[in-house]
Design an enzyme around this catalytic site. Structure first.
Site, mmCIF file in Angstrom:
data_model
loop_
_atom_site.group_PDB
_atom_site.id
_atom_site.type_symbol
_atom_site.label_atom_id
_atom_site.label_comp_id
_atom_site.label_asym_id
_atom_site.label_seq_id
_atom_site.Cartn_x
_atom_site.Cartn_y
_atom_site.Cartn_z
ATOM 1 N N ASP A 272 0.967 -1.229 -0.083
ATOM 2 C CA ASP A 272 -0.106 0.151 -0.091
ATOM 3 C C ASP A 272 0.784 1.183 0.022
ATOM 4 O O ASP A 272 1.549 1.517 1.010
ATOM 5 C CB ASP A 272 -1.097 0.031 1.367
ATOM 6 C CG ASP A 272 -1.811 1.018 1.268
ATOM 7 O OD1 ASP A 272 -1.654 2.106 0.678
ATOM 8 O OD2 ASP A 272 -3.127 0.845 1.970
ATOM 9 N N HIS A 273 1.043 2.019 -1.107
ATOM 10 C CA HIS A 273 1.839 2.790 -1.292
ATOM 11 C C HIS A 273 1.550 4.303 -0.615
ATOM 12 O O HIS A 273 2.299 5.353 -0.537
ATOM 13 C CB HIS A 273 1.888 3.477 -2.933
ATOM 14 C CG HIS A 273 3.224 3.853 -3.253
ATOM 15 N ND1 HIS A 273 4.197 4.212 -2.310
ATOM 16 C CD2 HIS A 273 3.790 4.042 -4.419
ATOM 17 C CE1 HIS A 273 5.285 4.640 -2.736
ATOM 18 N NE2 HIS A 273 5.103 4.546 -3.991
ATOM 19 N N ARG A 274 0.385 4.416 -0.048
ATOM 20 C CA ARG A 274 0.004 5.420 0.930
ATOM 21 C C ARG A 274 0.684 5.356 2.169
ATOM 22 O O ARG A 274 0.753 6.684 2.925
ATOM 23 C CB ARG A 274 -1.599 5.228 1.278
ATOM 24 C CG ARG A 274 -2.532 5.571 -0.055
ATOM 25 C CD ARG A 274 -3.988 5.205 0.361
ATOM 26 N NE ARG A 274 -4.144 3.928 0.723
ATOM 27 C CZ ARG A 274 -5.213 3.171 0.901
ATOM 28 N NH1 ARG A 274 -6.480 3.978 0.509
ATOM 29 N NH2 ARG A 274 -5.256 2.020 0.994
#
Length: 324
Positions: A272-274
């Site tokens: 999850d790149h967040r």
């Protein structure tokens, strides 16, 4: 699909369903006021504004229902996660040789067998201790984005299930608090989870709370893959086939040995790149790489947990002067 399958059994004959699932479905029926709604429902449909393909004159239409419909729902919800993927190629000669030592010992004691996936799973758990960010999750609370910094590692295992009609699907139960176990305890919990999954004897709560997942399409020869990340998790790890690179596969064993060529395994981290950055994912794969090469007493702990009478083999650089 697994829940739907059991719910259909429960609807026709509750006594055929394990007790924990009778309680699960009974509780849902009570909360729903007995309206008979299938608890496995909830598929998010695609918008009519998206242009979709139409069947040709000679095409055959088949409705997507049952387990496939549930997988479709999960895939659609996974599209809400902005993901990225890191990949690394790991030499597995040491992994192979130490696994052979372990299994020779277990064979003498008639105690089963250790798979590559057992050892790789254990390396993932150890790597999470060094990179706990990979075990985090993203959420919104009161309309504001938050990171959930999880204290426990619930390792999800993607288990291939073959039905009676020959079709296949995956279920992903998890080992709760897997990071609190020693290797022997983890091995036992892993085997128990797989065995009960294939028998349909899994508890409902064993699907809940997964923090990080391992899927291993390499068992069917897939070299590398980028799996979908499910909502509520930070990372999913995929491992490819353990084999020589394609350009070496026609070489004789003698030539391969002389050249010191190792089998390799591709491993990907989809995250999850967040809440996880590319450098963190890359360092996480490096940590797994280093562990499988024997660093930080990785194999020593395993050998000690299984009471092996010998020491593990060590990774060293090959040296053959005058070979050419």
């Amino acid at each position: 699909w697994f829940v739907e399958y059991l719910y259909n059994q429960f609807s026709s004959n509750p006594d055929k369903v394990p007790e924990q699932w009778r309680k699960f479905f009974g509780d849902i029926a009570t909360k729903d006021g007995g309206n008979g709604k299938n608890p496995a429902e909830g598929l998010v449909l695609l918008s009519d504004s998206i242009p979709l393909p139409l069947p040709g004159e000679n095409d055959v239409l088949q409705i997507i229902a049952g387990s496939s419909e549930k997988i479709l729902g999960n895939m659609i919800s996974s599209l809400s996660i902005p993901v990225a993927t890191s990949q690394r190629t790991i030499p597995v000669k040491l992994l192979e040789e130490n696994r052979t030592l372990i299994n020779n010992h277990l064979k003498r004691l008639n105690k089963g067998k250790i798979s590559f996936t057992h050892l790789i799973s254990w390396a993932i758990l150890k790597a999470v201790q060094s990179m706990p960010v990979m075990n985090n999750a993203f959420t919104f609370i009161n309309g504001k984005p938050h990171v959930i910094k999880r204290k426990d590692v619930n390792l999800g295992l993607a288990i291939d299930i073959e039905r009676k009609d020959g079709s296949r699907s995956l279920i992903v139960p998890n080992i709760k608090n897997a990071d609190k176990l020693n290797f022997g305890e983890f091995w036992s919990a892993y085997e128990d989870l797989v065995k009960r999954s294939r028998k349909g004897a899994i508890d409902p709560n064993e699907f809940l709370g997964t923090t990080i997942t391992l899927t291993n399409p390499g068992t069917i020869g897939t070299v590398a893959s980028v799996p979908r990340l499910m909502v509520g998790q930070g990372t999913i790890i995929a491992t490819g086939a353990i084999q020589f690179n394609a350009e070496y596969q026609a070489m004789s064993p003698t030539t391969i040995s002389t050249l010191g060529i190792s089998k390799v395994m591709n491993i990907t981290s989809t995250y999850d790149h967040r809440i996880i950055q590319g450098a963190e994912s890359g360092l996480f794969l490096k940590e797994i790489n280093d562990l499988l090469l024997g660093m930080n007493d990785f194999y020593d702990e395993i050998f000690e947990s299984l009471a092996l009478p010998s020491k593990p083999l060590r990774w060293q650089t090959d040296y053959q002067p005058g070979i050419f």
